[in-house]
Design a protein around this motif. Structure first.
Motif, mmCIF file in Angstrom:
data_model
loop_
_atom_site.group_PDB
_atom_site.id
_atom_site.type_symbol
_atom_site.label_atom_id
_atom_site.label_comp_id
_atom_site.label_asym_id
_atom_site.label_seq_id
_atom_site.Cartn_x
_atom_site.Cartn_y
_atom_site.Cartn_z
ATOM 1 N N ILE A 36 -16.953 -29.031 -9.073
ATOM 2 C CA ILE A 36 -15.787 -30.265 -8.863
ATOM 3 C C ILE A 36 -14.460 -29.205 -8.242
ATOM 4 N N GLU A 37 -14.115 -29.912 -7.269
ATOM 5 C CA GLU A 37 -12.800 -28.992 -6.851
ATOM 6 C C GLU A 37 -11.122 -29.846 -7.547
ATOM 7 N N PRO A 38 -11.001 -28.629 -8.689
ATOM 8 C CA PRO A 38 -9.764 -28.604 -9.555
ATOM 9 C C PRO A 38 -8.516 -29.320 -9.030
ATOM 10 N N SER A 39 -8.723 -28.828 -8.028
ATOM 11 C CA SER A 39 -6.614 -29.024 -6.920
ATOM 12 C C SER A 39 -6.719 -29.925 -6.757
ATOM 13 N N VAL A 40 -8.300 -31.068 -6.498
ATOM 14 C CA VAL A 40 -8.088 -32.731 -5.768
ATOM 15 C C VAL A 40 -7.337 -32.433 -7.452
ATOM 16 N N ILE A 41 -8.233 -32.638 -8.200
ATOM 17 C CA ILE A 41 -7.558 -33.808 -9.707
ATOM 18 C C ILE A 41 -6.484 -32.721 -10.477
ATOM 19 N N GLU A 42 -6.033 -31.686 -10.180
ATOM 20 C CA GLU A 42 -4.625 -31.298 -10.510
ATOM 21 C C GLU A 42 -3.315 -32.154 -9.013
ATOM 22 N N SER A 43 -3.669 -32.151 -7.998
ATOM 23 C CA SER A 43 -2.805 -32.968 -6.969
ATOM 24 C C SER A 43 -2.605 -34.341 -8.110
ATOM 25 N N LEU A 46 0.081 -34.637 -10.947
ATOM 26 C CA LEU A 46 0.868 -33.771 -10.574
ATOM 27 C C LEU A 46 1.558 -35.254 -9.475
ATOM 28 N N ALA A 47 1.457 -35.388 -9.540
ATOM 29 C CA ALA A 47 2.091 -37.195 -9.094
ATOM 30 C C ALA A 47 2.432 -37.650 -9.908
ATOM 31 N N SER A 48 2.537 -37.650 -10.506
ATOM 32 C CA SER A 48 3.515 -38.264 -12.063
ATOM 33 C C SER A 48 4.563 -37.376 -12.399
ATOM 34 N N ASP A 49 5.703 -38.114 -12.842
ATOM 35 C CA ASP A 49 7.213 -37.865 -12.777
ATOM 36 C C ASP A 49 6.747 -36.781 -14.642
ATOM 37 N N PHE A 50 5.841 -37.283 -15.415
ATOM 38 C CA PHE A 50 6.033 -36.805 -17.081
ATOM 39 C C PHE A 50 5.335 -35.318 -16.958
ATOM 40 N N ILE A 51 3.825 -34.821 -15.752
ATOM 41 C CA ILE A 51 4.066 -33.939 -15.587
ATOM 42 C C ILE A 51 4.208 -33.037 -14.657
ATOM 43 N N GLU A 52 5.032 -31.667 -15.393
ATOM 44 C CA GLU A 52 5.160 -30.733 -13.911
ATOM 45 C C GLU A 52 3.467 -29.565 -13.408
ATOM 46 N N SER A 53 2.955 -29.400 -14.178
ATOM 47 C CA SER A 53 2.039 -28.546 -13.938
ATOM 48 C C SER A 53 0.656 -28.998 -14.834
ATOM 49 N N VAL A 54 -0.597 -28.533 -13.788
ATOM 50 C CA VAL A 54 -1.596 -28.980 -14.936
ATOM 51 C C VAL A 54 -2.651 -27.666 -14.008
ATOM 52 N N MET A 55 -4.054 -27.694 -15.263
ATOM 53 C CA MET A 55 -4.796 -26.716 -15.039
ATOM 54 C C MET A 55 -5.869 -26.820 -15.091
ATOM 55 N N VAL A 56 -7.047 -27.435 -14.365
ATOM 56 C CA VAL A 56 -7.978 -27.921 -15.052
ATOM 57 C C VAL A 56 -8.716 -26.526 -15.083
ATOM 58 N N VAL A 57 -9.955 -27.324 -16.320
ATOM 59 C CA VAL A 57 -10.747 -26.042 -16.293
ATOM 60 C C VAL A 57 -12.103 -26.635 -17.183
ATOM 61 N N GLY A 58 -13.036 -25.328 -17.495
ATOM 62 C CA GLY A 58 -14.659 -26.755 -18.060
ATOM 63 C C GLY A 58 -15.324 -25.442 -17.115
ATOM 64 N N GLN A 59 -15.181 -24.188 -16.173
ATOM 65 C CA GLN A 59 -16.039 -23.310 -15.715
ATOM 66 C C GLN A 59 -17.188 -23.514 -16.896
ATOM 67 N N ASP A 60 -18.598 -23.745 -16.510
ATOM 68 C CA ASP A 60 -20.084 -23.491 -17.450
ATOM 69 C C ASP A 60 -19.603 -24.117 -18.868
ATOM 70 N N LYS A 61 -19.853 -25.137 -19.152
ATOM 71 C CA LYS A 61 -19.280 -26.440 -19.601
ATOM 72 C C LYS A 61 -19.888 -27.594 -19.562
ATOM 73 N N LYS A 62 -20.040 -28.543 -20.956
ATOM 74 C CA LYS A 62 -20.790 -30.162 -20.200
ATOM 75 C C LYS A 62 -19.594 -30.878 -19.621
ATOM 76 N N TYR A 63 -18.102 -30.819 -20.056
ATOM 77 C CA TYR A 63 -17.081 -31.740 -19.376
ATOM 78 C C TYR A 63 -16.031 -30.689 -18.649
ATOM 79 N N LEU A 64 -15.213 -31.168 -18.558
ATOM 80 C CA LEU A 64 -13.325 -30.742 -17.855
ATOM 81 C C LEU A 64 -12.559 -31.102 -19.130
ATOM 82 N N GLY A 65 -11.756 -30.258 -19.130
ATOM 83 C CA GLY A 65 -10.341 -29.776 -20.077
ATOM 84 C C GLY A 65 -9.407 -29.361 -18.827
ATOM 85 N N ALA A 66 -8.656 -29.723 -19.255
ATOM 86 C CA ALA A 66 -6.885 -29.526 -18.820
ATOM 87 C C ALA A 66 -5.559 -28.971 -19.637
#
Length: 162
Positions: A36-43, A46-66
């Motif tokens: 999974i490319e986190p930058s695509v999800i993060e971008s 970030l289009a939302s006015d309510f989100i200033e920054s986001v970092m997607v995480v989940g290396q070697d996990k069952k699912y993604l978190g942020a």
């Protein structure tokens, strides 16, 4: 051999143009082997006015978190408009209304209708009250330093995967 390994990921268009889609070193590999490319999800988020920054995480996990840094002005305006009672900004971020607001943004943005795969869904997120700062979480070029953010917010990240 006709190619140069820059560490960038890209796709070739039908016009034989290369479009850079992310960095290979940022690729998250889930437990089931999905890349999974986190930058695509993060971008997208970030289009939302309510989100200033986001970092997607989940290396070697069952699912993604942020880890999400909400836009303080937008969130406090939303709270005032909706008469949400809070004593501090940190307290406001723990309210169900703000949690539901951010969850709604994630759900409406990261879905199959917008071209995202099921494995790219954000299952859990943590709201971070403090903006990322240059020299701490951001580089001099104001790019996220994922390894530093992972160290600083290790407890929050671990809580996403319990």
């Amino acid at each position: 051999d006709g190619w140069l390994n820059t560490g960038d990921l890209g796709i070739m268009s039908h016009d034989n143009e290369i479009k850079i889609t992310g960095r290979a070193k940022d690729t998250i590999v889930l437990l089931d082997g999905e890349n999974i490319e986190p930058s695509v999800i993060e971008s997208a988020l970030l289009a939302s006015d309510f989100i200033e920054s986001v970092m997607v995480v989940g290396q070697d996990k069952k699912y993604l978190g942020a880890l999400i840094v909400p836009s303080k002005d937008a969130v406090t305006s939303f709270a005032d408009e909706n008469k949400i009672v809070y004593t501090s900004y940190e307290n406001l971020l723990t309210t169900p209304e703000i949690h539901n607001l951010i969850e709604g943004i994630i759900t409406s943005t990261i879905n199959a209708a917008n071209g995202f795969r099921i494995c790219e869904k954000i299952y859990k997120f943590a709201l971070i009250p403090k903006s990322f700062e240059a020299g701490i979480e951001l580089s001099a070029k104001l790019e996220m330093m994922r390894y530093k953010i992972s160290e600083i917010y290790k407890a929050e990240i671990n809580d996403l995967f319990v």
